[in-house]
Enzyme design. Structure first.
Site, PDB file in Angstrom:
ATOM      1  N   ARG A  82     -11.517  -5.551 -11.794  1.00 55.46           N
ATOM      2  CA  ARG A  82     -11.068  -4.788 -12.958  1.00 55.46           C
ATOM      3  C   ARG A  82     -10.129  -5.592 -13.839  1.00 55.46           C
ATOM      4  O   ARG A  82     -10.137  -5.457 -15.052  1.00 55.46           O
ATOM      5  CB  ARG A  82     -10.348  -3.522 -12.469  1.00 55.46           C
ATOM      6  CG  ARG A  82     -10.669  -2.337 -13.321  1.00 55.46           C
ATOM      7  CD  ARG A  82     -10.057  -1.028 -12.931  1.00 55.46           C
ATOM      8  NE  ARG A  82      -9.280  -0.903 -11.723  1.00 55.46           N
ATOM      9  CZ  ARG A  82      -8.560   0.183 -11.452  1.00 55.46           C
ATOM     10  NH1 ARG A  82      -8.519   1.174 -12.324  1.00 55.46           N
ATOM     11  NH2 ARG A  82      -7.873   0.276 -10.348  1.00 55.46           N
ATOM     12  N   TYR A  83      -9.264  -6.387 -13.234  1.00 53.83           N
ATOM     13  CA  TYR A  83      -8.292  -7.193 -13.961  1.00 53.83           C
ATOM     14  C   TYR A  83      -8.667  -8.664 -13.822  1.00 53.83           C
ATOM     15  O   TYR A  83      -9.257  -9.070 -12.817  1.00 53.83           O
ATOM     16  CB  TYR A  83      -6.889  -6.972 -13.397  1.00 53.83           C
ATOM     17  CG  TYR A  83      -6.437  -5.529 -13.375  1.00 53.83           C
ATOM     18  CD1 TYR A  83      -6.047  -4.890 -14.547  1.00 53.83           C
ATOM     19  CD2 TYR A  83      -6.406  -4.808 -12.192  1.00 53.83           C
ATOM     20  CE1 TYR A  83      -5.624  -3.571 -14.528  1.00 53.83           C
ATOM     21  CE2 TYR A  83      -5.989  -3.493 -12.159  1.00 53.83           C
ATOM     22  CZ  TYR A  83      -5.602  -2.872 -13.338  1.00 53.83           C
ATOM     23  OH  TYR A  83      -5.187  -1.561 -13.309  1.00 53.83           O
ATOM     24  N   ARG A  86      -7.299 -10.623 -10.403  1.00 57.52           N
ATOM     25  CA  ARG A  86      -7.278 -10.018  -9.082  1.00 57.52           C
ATOM     26  C   ARG A  86      -8.481  -9.110  -8.866  1.00 57.52           C
ATOM     27  O   ARG A  86      -9.061  -8.586  -9.816  1.00 57.52           O
ATOM     28  CB  ARG A  86      -5.987  -9.241  -8.846  1.00 57.52           C
ATOM     29  CG  ARG A  86      -5.631  -8.223  -9.904  1.00 57.52           C
ATOM     30  CD  ARG A  86      -4.112  -7.987  -9.859  1.00 57.52           C
ATOM     31  NE  ARG A  86      -3.654  -6.978 -10.783  1.00 57.52           N
ATOM     32  CZ  ARG A  86      -3.371  -7.215 -12.066  1.00 57.52           C
ATOM     33  NH1 ARG A  86      -3.548  -8.423 -12.577  1.00 57.52           N
ATOM     34  NH2 ARG A  86      -2.915  -6.251 -12.839  1.00 57.52           N
ATOM     35  N   CYS A  95     -10.707   5.690   7.641  1.00 59.08           N
ATOM     36  CA  CYS A  95      -9.305   6.010   7.355  1.00 59.08           C
ATOM     37  C   CYS A  95      -8.661   6.649   8.581  1.00 59.08           C
ATOM     38  O   CYS A  95      -9.350   7.188   9.454  1.00 59.08           O
ATOM     39  CB  CYS A  95      -9.196   6.992   6.188  1.00 59.08           C
ATOM     40  SG  CYS A  95      -9.630   6.313   4.588  1.00 59.08           S
ATOM     41  N   CYS A  99      -7.395  12.137   3.088  1.00 65.46           N
ATOM     42  CA  CYS A  99      -6.544  12.799   2.105  1.00 65.46           C
ATOM     43  C   CYS A  99      -7.436  13.617   1.181  1.00 65.46           C
ATOM     44  O   CYS A  99      -8.379  13.080   0.588  1.00 65.46           O
ATOM     45  CB  CYS A  99      -5.757  11.767   1.297  1.00 65.46           C
ATOM     46  SG  CYS A  99      -4.774  10.639   2.298  1.00 65.46           S
ATOM     47  N   CYS A 102      -8.282  12.228  -2.302  1.00 64.79           N
ATOM     48  CA  CYS A 102      -8.728  10.827  -2.319  1.00 64.79           C
ATOM     49  C   CYS A 102      -9.641  10.536  -3.501  1.00 64.79           C
ATOM     50  O   CYS A 102     -10.532  11.327  -3.832  1.00 64.79           O
ATOM     51  CB  CYS A 102      -9.455  10.513  -1.013  1.00 64.79           C
ATOM     52  SG  CYS A 102     -10.103   8.830  -0.934  1.00 64.79           S
ATOM     53  N   ARG A 104     -11.784   8.243  -3.523  1.00 73.56           N
ATOM     54  CA  ARG A 104     -13.074   7.740  -3.030  1.00 73.56           C
ATOM     55  C   ARG A 104     -13.729   8.746  -2.086  1.00 73.56           C
ATOM     56  O   ARG A 104     -14.447   8.367  -1.155  1.00 73.56           O
ATOM     57  CB  ARG A 104     -12.888   6.393  -2.323  1.00 73.56           C
ATOM     58  CG  ARG A 104     -12.385   5.294  -3.242  1.00 73.56           C
ATOM     59  CD  ARG A 104     -12.452   3.903  -2.615  1.00 73.56           C
ATOM     60  NE  ARG A 104     -11.819   2.963  -3.527  1.00 73.56           N
ATOM     61  CZ  ARG A 104     -10.720   2.249  -3.237  1.00 73.56           C
ATOM     62  NH1 ARG A 104     -10.159   2.352  -2.050  1.00 73.56           N
ATOM     63  NH2 ARG A 104     -10.199   1.437  -4.134  1.00 73.56           N
ATOM     64  N   ASP A 262      -5.807  11.129 -10.052  1.00 73.40           N
ATOM     65  CA  ASP A 262      -7.053  10.736 -10.708  1.00 73.40           C
ATOM     66  C   ASP A 262      -7.916  11.972 -10.965  1.00 73.40           C
ATOM     67  O   ASP A 262      -7.742  13.022 -10.330  1.00 73.40           O
ATOM     68  CB  ASP A 262      -7.823   9.745  -9.832  1.00 73.40           C
ATOM     69  CG  ASP A 262      -7.073   8.440  -9.637  1.00 73.40           C
ATOM     70  OD1 ASP A 262      -6.392   8.017 -10.591  1.00 73.40           O
ATOM     71  OD2 ASP A 262      -7.180   7.842  -8.545  1.00 73.40           O
ATOM     72  N   ASP A 299      -3.795   5.810 -13.812  1.00 74.04           N
ATOM     73  CA  ASP A 299      -4.931   4.903 -13.674  1.00 74.04           C
ATOM     74  C   ASP A 299      -6.035   5.475 -14.568  1.00 74.04           C
ATOM     75  O   ASP A 299      -6.605   6.531 -14.273  1.00 74.04           O
ATOM     76  CB  ASP A 299      -5.384   4.844 -12.215  1.00 74.04           C
ATOM     77  CG  ASP A 299      -5.935   3.476 -11.843  1.00 74.04           C
ATOM     78  OD1 ASP A 299      -6.320   2.732 -12.764  1.00 74.04           O
ATOM     79  OD2 ASP A 299      -5.985   3.159 -10.645  1.00 74.04           O
ATOM     80  N   LYS A 306      -4.313   0.562 -15.002  1.00 73.76           N
ATOM     81  CA  LYS A 306      -3.115   1.379 -14.919  1.00 73.76           C
ATOM     82  C   LYS A 306      -2.238   1.170 -16.147  1.00 73.76           C
ATOM     83  O   LYS A 306      -2.092   0.040 -16.626  1.00 73.76           O
ATOM     84  CB  LYS A 306      -2.307   1.029 -13.665  1.00 73.76           C
ATOM     85  CG  LYS A 306      -3.012   1.341 -12.355  1.00 73.76           C
ATOM     86  CD  LYS A 306      -2.124   0.996 -11.183  1.00 73.76           C
ATOM     87  CE  LYS A 306      -2.787   1.344  -9.863  1.00 73.76           C
ATOM     88  NZ  LYS A 306      -3.913   0.436  -9.552  1.00 73.76           N
TER      89      LYS A 306
END
Length: 352
Positions: A82-83, A86, A95, A99, A102, A104, A262, A299, A306
């Protein structure tokens, strides 16, 4: 780890059948420690990990399957670029807990396990892209991998000369701290510099076991930062976040991000207004150490990255001074250089 379809401390608001339907669409997973930390239905731990009928009702244009556009920004499977400098590498689909907010959740029932072929493809892409200096291992949770696998992935990255920094995103130190063993720490030490971003949302998560896990990591020279998601009816309260951030700092874990929710499908009931996060930070600024204050970020949908948000401190710009409003609501001025006002007004979006 305990599958809550087999053992659950009570039924959801719609009863067992609804609980099972939510579980079928978005499987429930709770670590033994989080089970012990839950005191009653509806408490801050419960809300984060137990199913809610509202997960099946959230639909429409703001309910996205991939809100951060990760799939469209993956040059090879499981690698998100994305950047410029990185990449985020999804190295695990497992996991410690699921959560319910989440980003994802789409992968819970459609995981993309990291195969040898995918590992080679990611390694080749990173090797062929010298702009990449920083690799964030994500998931799932990288600390749920077998130690030999985690060691192998880090070693592969360390053989790439332009990769300078390794980062690990995890919830394990608070959700399953028993995995932070001396053996794990020794593996990570061999690949320094390694940074760790730890997901933690509420003071109740700071158990004695989590304290020990953080101490073990910090003692190994791993810089620790936290990521906290702002969650309605969980931690959207300045008193709660003050306690969390101050206590994290005492663990040598510096609050790094406070994340706006998100736009993930099935999670709207967790979402606060952006103004809520700004008001909380405004309340906390100068009341707790600056070291304990994270950046509040959104984000952006679609994978546009972000962006930081902060309480607006600039009240107005005059010809020779800028006027601020401090945390107590008092107006304070600061002198400007000759001719500085118009450019400053443009940078800050303020009329001089």
């Amino acid at each position: 780890m305990v599958d809550q379809n087999e053992k659950r401390p009570g039924a959801g608001p719609g009863g067992a059948s609804l609980h099972e339907e939510v579980h079928r669409v978005y499987p429930v997973k709770v670590s033994p420690l989080f089970q012990r930390l839950m005191e009653k239905p509806g408490d801050p731990i419960w809300r984060q990990v137990m199913p809610d009928e509202r997960e099946l009702l959230d639909d429409g244009p703001l309910a996205m399957e991939d809100p951060l556009g990760e799939e469209s920004r993956s040059p090879v499977p499981n690698l998100v670029h994305r950047y410029p400098d990185r990449v985020l590498w999804i190295v695990s689909h497992v996991c410690a807990v699921h959560c319910r907010f989440c980003t994802r959740k789409r992968r819970w029932t459609r995981p993309v396990p990291l195969t040898d072929g995918m590992t080679r493809a990611a390694e080749e892409y990173i090797s062929a892209t010298p702009a990449i200096r920083d690799v964030l291992l994500s998931g799932g949770d990288p600390l749920m991998l077998p130690l030999e696998k985690l060691h192998d992935l880090c070693a592969r990255l360390r053989r790439i000369p332009h990769v300078r920094i390794l980062r690990i995103g995890t919830r394990v130190p608070f959700a399953a701290p028993e995995r932070v063993t001396d053996e794990l720490v020794q593996v990570l030490r061999t690949h320094h510099p390694v940074y760790m971003n730890i997901h933690v949302n509420h003071p109740w998560e700071i158990s004695p076991e989590a304290r020990e896990a953080c101490a073990r990591l910090a003692d190994a020279g791993i810089p620790l930062g936290s990521q906290t998601v702002l969650l309605k009816d969980v931690n959207d309260d300045p008193t709660v976040l003050e306690e969390l951030f101050v206590e994290l700092l005492s663990l040598r874990l510096r609050p790094y991000y406070l994340l706006q929710m998100d736009l993930m499908k099935s999670t709207a009931h967790f979402r606060t207004g952006i103004r809520d996060g700004l008001r909380i930070l405004q309340r906390l600024r100068n009341r707790i150490s600056g070291l304990a204050l994270p950046q509040f970020v959104v984000d952006l949908p679609g994978g546009y990255g972000k962006v930081p948000l902060s309480p607006q401190a600039v009240e107005r710009i005059e010809a020779d001074r800028i006027v601020f409003r401090n945390y107590e609501g008092k107006a304070c001025s600061y002198p400007l250089d000759d001719g500085e006002g118009p450019e400053l007004a443009k940078l800050l979006g303020k009329e001089p």
